[in-house]
Scaffold this motif. Structure first.
Motif, short mmCIF file in Angstrom:
data_model
loop_
_atom_site.label_atom_id
_atom_site.label_comp_id
_atom_site.label_asym_id
_atom_site.label_seq_id
_atom_site.Cartn_x
_atom_site.Cartn_y
_atom_site.Cartn_z
N PHE A 79 0.82 -1.21 -0.10
CA PHE A 79 0.05 -0.13 -0.04
C PHE A 79 0.95 1.20 0.23
O PHE A 79 1.98 1.28 0.86
N GLY A 80 0.45 2.26 -0.78
CA GLY A 80 1.30 3.58 -0.83
C GLY A 80 0.66 4.81 -0.42
O GLY A 80 1.22 5.79 -0.29
N GLY A 81 -0.64 4.80 0.03
CA GLY A 81 -1.14 5.82 0.60
C GLY A 81 -0.79 6.39 1.89
O GLY A 81 -0.10 5.44 2.84
N ASP A 82 -1.05 7.47 2.38
CA ASP A 82 -0.89 7.98 3.92
C ASP A 82 -1.62 7.27 4.73
O ASP A 82 -2.96 7.70 4.61
N VAL A 83 -1.20 6.49 5.53
CA VAL A 83 -2.12 5.78 6.37
C VAL A 83 -2.57 6.88 7.50
O VAL A 83 -3.48 6.51 8.27
N ARG A 84 -2.06 7.85 7.58
CA ARG A 84 -2.34 8.93 8.91
C ARG A 84 -3.76 9.44 8.40
O ARG A 84 -4.56 9.95 9.13
N LYS A 85 -4.05 9.23 7.05
CA LYS A 85 -5.50 9.95 6.55
C LYS A 85 -6.44 8.80 5.80
O LYS A 85 -6.87 9.00 4.83
N LEU A 86 -6.01 7.49 6.37
CA LEU A 86 -6.84 6.28 5.71
C LEU A 86 -8.16 6.26 5.95
O LEU A 86 -8.97 6.13 7.09
N ASP A 87 -8.94 6.61 4.94
CA ASP A 87 -10.27 6.73 4.90
C ASP A 87 -10.85 5.14 4.97
O ASP A 87 -10.28 4.38 4.43
N GLU A 88 -12.12 5.06 5.50
CA GLU A 88 -12.84 3.72 5.46
C GLU A 88 -13.13 2.85 4.09
O GLU A 88 -12.91 1.98 4.21
N THR A 89 -13.37 4.02 3.10
CA THR A 89 -13.27 3.12 1.77
C THR A 89 -12.16 2.48 1.44
O THR A 89 -12.10 1.32 0.99
N THR A 90 -11.00 3.05 1.50
CA THR A 90 -9.92 2.57 1.18
C THR A 90 -9.39 1.51 2.03
O THR A 90 -8.95 0.46 1.65
N TYR A 91 -9.57 1.67 3.33
CA TYR A 91 -9.40 0.49 4.40
C TYR A 91 -10.10 -0.62 3.92
O TYR A 91 -9.49 -1.70 4.29
N SER A 92 -11.48 -0.53 3.83
CA SER A 92 -12.07 -1.77 3.28
C SER A 92 -11.43 -2.33 2.06
O SER A 92 -11.85 -3.61 1.88
N LEU A 93 -10.94 -1.59 1.19
CA LEU A 93 -10.75 -2.03 -0.05
C LEU A 93 -9.41 -3.01 0.10
O LEU A 93 -9.40 -4.15 -0.27
N ILE A 94 -8.42 -2.26 0.83
CA ILE A 94 -7.27 -3.10 1.09
C ILE A 94 -7.19 -4.11 2.15
O ILE A 94 -6.32 -5.02 2.33
N THR A 95 -8.04 -4.25 2.90
CA THR A 95 -8.36 -5.19 3.83
C THR A 95 -9.65 -6.41 3.61
O THR A 95 -9.63 -7.14 4.40
N ASN A 96 -9.86 -6.33 2.30
CA ASN A 96 -10.92 -7.26 2.22
C ASN A 96 -10.60 -8.55 2.31
O ASN A 96 -9.69 -9.11 1.71
N PRO A 97 -11.52 -9.55 3.18
CA PRO A 97 -10.78 -10.73 3.48
C PRO A 97 -10.66 -11.81 2.31
O PRO A 97 -9.77 -12.54 2.59
N THR A 98 -11.59 -11.70 1.46
CA THR A 98 -11.76 -12.77 0.28
C THR A 98 -10.34 -12.47 -0.43
O THR A 98 -9.90 -13.19 -1.23
N VAL A 99 -10.25 -10.88 -0.75
CA VAL A 99 -9.13 -10.60 -1.80
C VAL A 99 -7.87 -11.00 -1.09
O VAL A 99 -6.89 -11.58 -1.84
N LEU A 100 -7.80 -10.65 0.15
CA LEU A 100 -6.44 -11.12 0.88
C LEU A 100 -6.43 -12.60 0.94
O LEU A 100 -5.11 -13.29 0.92
N GLU A 101 -7.39 -13.34 1.09
CA GLU A 101 -7.48 -14.80 1.12
C GLU A 101 -6.93 -15.54 -0.21
O GLU A 101 -5.99 -16.08 -0.52
N ILE A 102 -7.34 -14.79 -1.44
CA ILE A 102 -6.98 -15.13 -2.64
C ILE A 102 -5.53 -14.58 -2.97
O ILE A 102 -4.67 -15.62 -3.59
N ASN A 103 -4.97 -13.62 -2.53
CA ASN A 103 -3.45 -13.11 -2.77
C ASN A 103 -2.68 -14.13 -2.05
O ASN A 103 -1.45 -14.55 -2.47
N THR A 104 -3.05 -14.63 -0.74
CA THR A 104 -2.00 -15.41 0.05
C THR A 104 -2.23 -16.80 -0.45
O THR A 104 -1.12 -17.41 -0.45
N PHE A 105 -3.25 -17.45 -0.41
CA PHE A 105 -3.40 -19.05 -0.51
C PHE A 105 -4.04 -19.49 -1.85
O PHE A 105 -4.03 -20.99 -1.91
N SER A 106 -4.31 -18.74 -2.57
CA SER A 106 -4.89 -19.47 -4.19
C SER A 106 -3.90 -20.18 -4.76
O SER A 106 -2.67 -19.72 -4.68
N SER A 107 -4.19 -20.92 -5.74
CA SER A 107 -3.62 -21.54 -6.75
C SER A 107 -3.98 -21.56 -8.18
O SER A 107 -5.06 -21.28 -8.27
N ASN A 108 -3.15 -22.05 -9.02
CA ASN A 108 -3.59 -22.12 -10.51
C ASN A 108 -4.11 -20.76 -11.04
O ASN A 108 -5.09 -20.76 -11.80
#
Length: 639
Positions: free
Chosen positions: A357-386
């Motif tokens: 993530f490159g944004g200023d976390v001191r001004k991290l808005d809820e929309t951006t926070y929800s986007l970069i912490t979406n649990p399904t997206v992070l699950e895919i990024n870490t554990f998916s295959s093929n």
């Protein structure tokens, strides 16, 4: 019989000892980058101006809000050693802080805890106390400032100044001034790794980083068009020897091909495969083709430095940002709309890119926070295959116009084609396609005779000119570049082909070949070998010519597919068009991309991630309307 049993017993004991030793070694060396690294980098929000106070404020917020979601690295990007004073900017000279050995140390005015020779030690301790890992950005080789000062070189193996052949070696003995970083000419140059003194200098750098407590190094101006395979290889060896595991990242990724990456992927843990990514739709769209190519080449999660390696699509420029090359910190919001941000986040996850993530976390808005912490997206990024592009989709614009995507090529929207000069590994067979075309005794051209997709027109040719060499007094340089040539676009014009552009390209910028005033510079030196390969003296890469569509990646529809660790199937639809498009696929076609899956007659429970819509049970078709530049991300559980 008794002797036999004794011998057998001894063999068993010896084998048990070996297994224990191997196990102990395995436990002692943690696997690096077992999944795509995730964290925060200061560049998109602060460029080079960040201070210790701002960095630690950011780290504290990341520890509290993002670390629970796997964001563990906090990285200071470039020029942490530059004084923030009048006249200092990205490519200024004379404003850097170096120690007696020519090594960069933090600017004490911005990083006050570094005073007294402490470097980043105190900052790293505080970061570690927050449960995070600390990273820094470094450039290639040695700084111009250290070269001009001709500083001595530290011998970390013996202690004191490096000596060999009865003399002390210094910066001017190892610096390759003609191999200055193409886009930071006044900043840094390569070092001669063939010299013991050159290797000693690099070793002293990375041992110092380890002593500071660094966990992550982003090594810049050594990859892509700026490839320095010798430095990468030696740094990788040094990192293996250190007691502290350090994740090794390469940058930038301009012009990277899978063939080029295969030469370095085993030496590192992540490597950029595009130019700088900023918050424009053109930059986002430019990542689809390169992501597809690296997936098809089986580069995602390949063997890396004491662990795995990951193709890196660059940082996520979301939230509160600065501007490229700026002298100021965060002052504006991201230019991408929410649909475009979701498209970026989804592609990065499906391609298993590191998430920085490159944004200023001191001004991290809820929309951006929800986007970069979406649990399904992070699950895919870490554990998916093929993970791969899925071509079996159809798009319908309005009521009638259909776009069908079929392998092996994607549908593209383009009105004109253009020749693009690129670079690739010299092991790539297509590199051997250049030849000399003589017009008379005075004039010769070097012409591309290989396949570039162009069935009509003349081959691309460049005029050959004897390289500008140094005065007779500098014999070493003359010997090194004897037989090399400059290449001109037009006869008699004093501008020559650069191997790497003189500025940092963004992802959306098409590399058509960069020309600048001819000078004594390895970036403009080329050699045509007998096999027909045109080799750059700057990077050791070989020139190629490709015919590409002018707006490649700017339109059409895309899809990616992956499987989850619990058997679920992830499917992403992307609409790169400028109007809403209905995108569809058959459930049975999903199996074409997934080995061992048989979905004929299957029924699949389906939900969409971003809308949180439950699609119920699907049996034949997966279909949804996707807005301009938007995406849909589905999770399917099929019986």
């Amino acid at each position: 019989m008794e002797i036999f049993l004794l011998n057998l017993s001894a063999v068993c004991l010896y084998l048990a000892f070996l297994l224990h030793r191997v196990s102990s070694i395995s436990e002692a060396v943690p696997i690096r980058a077992s999944s795509p690294p995730r964290g925060w980098n200061s560049y998109d929000s602060f460029c080079w101006t960040i201070s210790e106070e701002e960095f630690l404020q950011s780290a504290e917020i990341i520890s509290q809000r993002l670390r629970p979601h796997g964001y563990e690295y906090v990285v200071v990007d470039y020029l942490w050693y530059r004084r923030k004073v009048k006249g200092a900017y990205v490519d200024s000279l004379g404003f850097d802080v170096i120690d007696e050995w020519g090594r960069m140390i933090p600017d004490p005015d911005r990083w006050p805890s570094s005073r007294g020779g402490k470097g980043f030690t105190e900052v790293a301790k505080k970061v570690h106390a927050m449960g995070l890992k600390f990273g820094i950005h470094v450039m290639r080789g040695i700084s111009t400032q250290a070269f001009n000062a001709d500083t001595p070189i530290l011998d970390t193996l013996k202690g004191g100044a490096y000596e060999d052949s009865g003399r002390q070696w210094r910066a001017k003995d190892i610096g390759l001034k003609e191999r200055a970083c193409a886009w930071m000419q006044h900043g840094f140059m390569s070092v001669n790794t063939k010299l013991g003194a050159g290797r000693a200098f690099l070793r002293s750098l990375y041992q110092q980083y380890a002593e500071w407590g660094v966990d992550f190094v982003k090594h810049d101006c050594v990859f892509g068009d700026d490839l320095d395979i010798n430095e990468i290889s030696f740094v990788s060896e040094v990192l293996k020897e250190l007691d502290r595991p350090i994740v090794y990242s390469l940058s930038p990724g301009t012009g990277v091909t899978p063939a080029m990456a295969k030469e370095v992927s085993g030496l590192v843990n992540m490597y950029r495969i595009t130019g700088d990514d900023w918050d424009t739709w053109g930059d986002v769209a430019a990542h689809f083709v390169v992501s597809r190519d690296f997936s098809a080449a089986n580069m995602i999660g390949a063997k890396g430095l004491q662990g795995k390696s990951w193709p890196d699509l660059d940082m996520l420029p979301l939230g509160w940002l600065t501007d490229p090359g700026s002298n100021e910190g965060p002052h504006r919001t991201c230019n991408l709309n929410l649909d475009e941000q979701r498209t970026q986040m989804t592609l990065w996850a499906m391609a298993k890119s590191p998430l920085m993530f490159g944004g200023d976390v001191r001004k991290l808005d809820e929309t951006t926070y929800s986007l970069i912490t979406n649990p399904t997206v992070l699950e895919i990024n870490t554990f998916s295959s093929n993970n791969k592009e899925f071509p079996y989709i159809i798009g319908t614009k309005g009521n009638t116009r259909k776009i069908k995507v079929t392998p092996p090529h994607l549908s593209e929207v383009a009105e004109s084609n253009t020749h693009v000069l690129g670079l690739t590994s010299c092991k790539d067979p297509k590199a051997n396609s250049w030849s000399i075309q003589a017009h008379d005794q005075e004039l010769e051209e070097i012409c591309w005779k290989g396949k570039s997709g162009n069935k009509i027109g003349e081959p691309l040719c460049l005029y050959k000119s004897r390289a500008l060499l140094s005065s007779d007094g500098e014999m070493i340089y003359k010997q090194q570049y004897q037989g090399k040539v400059h290449l001109l676009a037009s006869k008699g014009v004093g501008v020559c082909l650069d191997a790497s552009p003189k500025w940092k390209l963004t992802s959306k910028e098409l590399r058509r070949g960069s020309f600048s005033k001819c000078k004594r510079d390895a970036n403009q030196m080329w050699q045509l070998n007998p096999s027909g390969a045109l080799i750059s003296s700057y990077s050791g890469l070989c020139a190629t010519v490709n015919l590409v569509k002018a707006d490649v990646g700017s339109g059409g529809i895309r899809s990616w597919i992956a499987t989850g660790r619990k058997g679920e199937i992830y499917v992403a639809f992307f609409n790169l068009n400028t109007e809403k498009t209905l995108i569809s696929t058959k459930i049975s076609d999903l199996a074409k991309a997934l080995p061992g899956k048989n979905l004929n007659g299957a029924s699949c429970k389906c939900r969409e991630v971003w809308s949180a819509k439950d699609y119920g049970v699907l049996q034949q078709t997966l279909s949804t309307a996707v807005g301009m530049h938007g995406c849909a991300l589905f999770v399917l559980n099929c019986d």
